[in-house]
Scaffold this motif. Structure first.
Motif, PDB file in Angstrom:
ATOM      1  N   GLN A 152      11.532  12.686  30.097  1.00 13.55           N
ATOM      2  CA  GLN A 152      12.292  12.873  28.856  1.00 13.55           C
ATOM      3  C   GLN A 152      13.594  13.602  29.129  1.00 13.55           C
ATOM      4  N   TYR A 153      13.559  14.570  30.015  1.00 15.85           N
ATOM      5  CA  TYR A 153      14.768  15.314  30.377  1.00 15.85           C
ATOM      6  C   TYR A 153      15.792  14.377  31.009  1.00 15.85           C
ATOM      7  N   ASP A 156      17.219  12.176  28.229  1.00 17.31           N
ATOM      8  CA  ASP A 156      18.103  12.927  27.325  1.00 17.31           C
ATOM      9  C   ASP A 156      19.440  13.269  27.986  1.00 17.31           C
ATOM     10  N   SER A 157      19.435  13.475  29.298  1.00 18.43           N
ATOM     11  CA  SER A 157      20.670  13.848  29.989  1.00 18.43           C
ATOM     12  C   SER A 157      21.676  12.704  29.989  1.00 18.43           C
ATOM     13  N   ASP A 159      21.458  10.118  27.498  1.00 15.83           N
ATOM     14  CA  ASP A 159      21.617   9.677  26.112  1.00 15.83           C
ATOM     15  C   ASP A 159      22.911  10.230  25.519  1.00 15.83           C
ATOM     16  N   PRO A 161      25.330  12.354  23.693  1.00 16.17           N
ATOM     17  CA  PRO A 161      25.215  13.739  23.222  1.00 16.17           C
ATOM     18  C   PRO A 161      25.523  13.849  21.742  1.00 16.17           C
ATOM     19  N   PRO A 164      21.268  11.862  20.083  1.00 14.06           N
ATOM     20  CA  PRO A 164      20.220  11.292  20.928  1.00 14.06           C
ATOM     21  C   PRO A 164      19.221  10.505  20.091  1.00 14.06           C
ATOM     22  N   ASP A 165      18.840   9.325  20.585  1.00 18.76           N
ATOM     23  CA  ASP A 165      17.866   8.518  19.845  1.00 18.76           C
ATOM     24  C   ASP A 165      16.673   8.136  20.710  1.00 18.76           C
ATOM     25  N   GLY A 166      16.568   8.753  21.895  1.00 20.75           N
ATOM     26  CA  GLY A 166      15.423   8.478  22.742  1.00 20.75           C
ATOM     27  C   GLY A 166      15.547   7.220  23.573  1.00 20.75           C
TER      28      GLY A 166
END
Length: 205
Positions: A152-153, A156-157, A159, A161, A164-166
């Protein structure tokens, strides 16, 4: 795109280069952070800013630009002459240019991660093709994070900024590595780095 005559305006290009360099002083995520600032100002979620909002965003982020120069930039992007600009287009124009070789290897990396080939990276894709990498992360090894948290990290890095929508699109992936690319001078080294990171086959000569 804004008018070709404006794109070719030497001063506009110089200003974009200056702003790009100022952003990159804040590291690989400098341009992404600028996009976050603009998103916060865009309270109606229109993805457009007036001149005053652009000026506010620049000052909030700490970018130094003369008012006359900023007005010139704004006018260059105000293609509809409606006194608003698309700030995502503006930020994209600040991205460092990528060579054909770099674009190719970034696309190969995206394709390698996109397990179900739907053009979008999700946790499910990373579980299939990136789990072994996740288990090498220091926080997984120490027991601080689970494999899921590491994946997930990573997602997210990359995605967008501030929004974020996953999931990560090819465009978001390309934008992220455009920032990474700006820190690597040599095409061959960048290519090797990407191939090592994502387990891609060696480049054919």
């Amino acid at each position: 795109m804004y008018k070709q005559s404006q794109v070719e305006n030497k001063r506009v290009l110089e200003l974009l280069e200056q702003l790009r360099n100022q952003c990159l002083l804040n590291g690989v995520g400098g341009l992404k952070s600028l996009a976050v600032v603009f998103r916060r100002i865009d309270t109606d979620f229109s993805k457009r800013l007036c001149y005053q909002e652009l000026d506010e965003g620049m000052k909030t982020y700490g970018l130094e630009v003369d008012q006359n120069d900023l007005k010139m930039l704004f006018d260059a992007f105000d293609r509809d002459r409606n006194k608003q600009i698309d700030f995502l287009e503006f930020v994209a124009k600040l991205q460092p240019p990528l060579s054909k070789r770099r674009i190719e290897v970034i696309n190969q990396a995206f394709d390698a991660l996109d397990a179900n080939k739907d053009g979008v990276l999700k946790l499910e894709d990373l579980r299939v093709v990136y789990s072994s990498n996740a288990r090498q992360h220091p926080k997984f090894i120490s027991g601080e994070w689970t494999e899921e948290q590491v994946l997930q990290y990573f997602l997210d890095s990359i995605d967008t900024p501030g929004n974020p929508d996953g999931t990560v699109t090819r465009e978001e992936f390309m934008n992220y590595y455009a920032g990474v690319s700006s820190t690597v001078d040599d095409d061959s080294y960048f290519d090797l780095m990407m191939r090592a990171c994502y387990g891609l086959p060696n480049r054919r000569t």
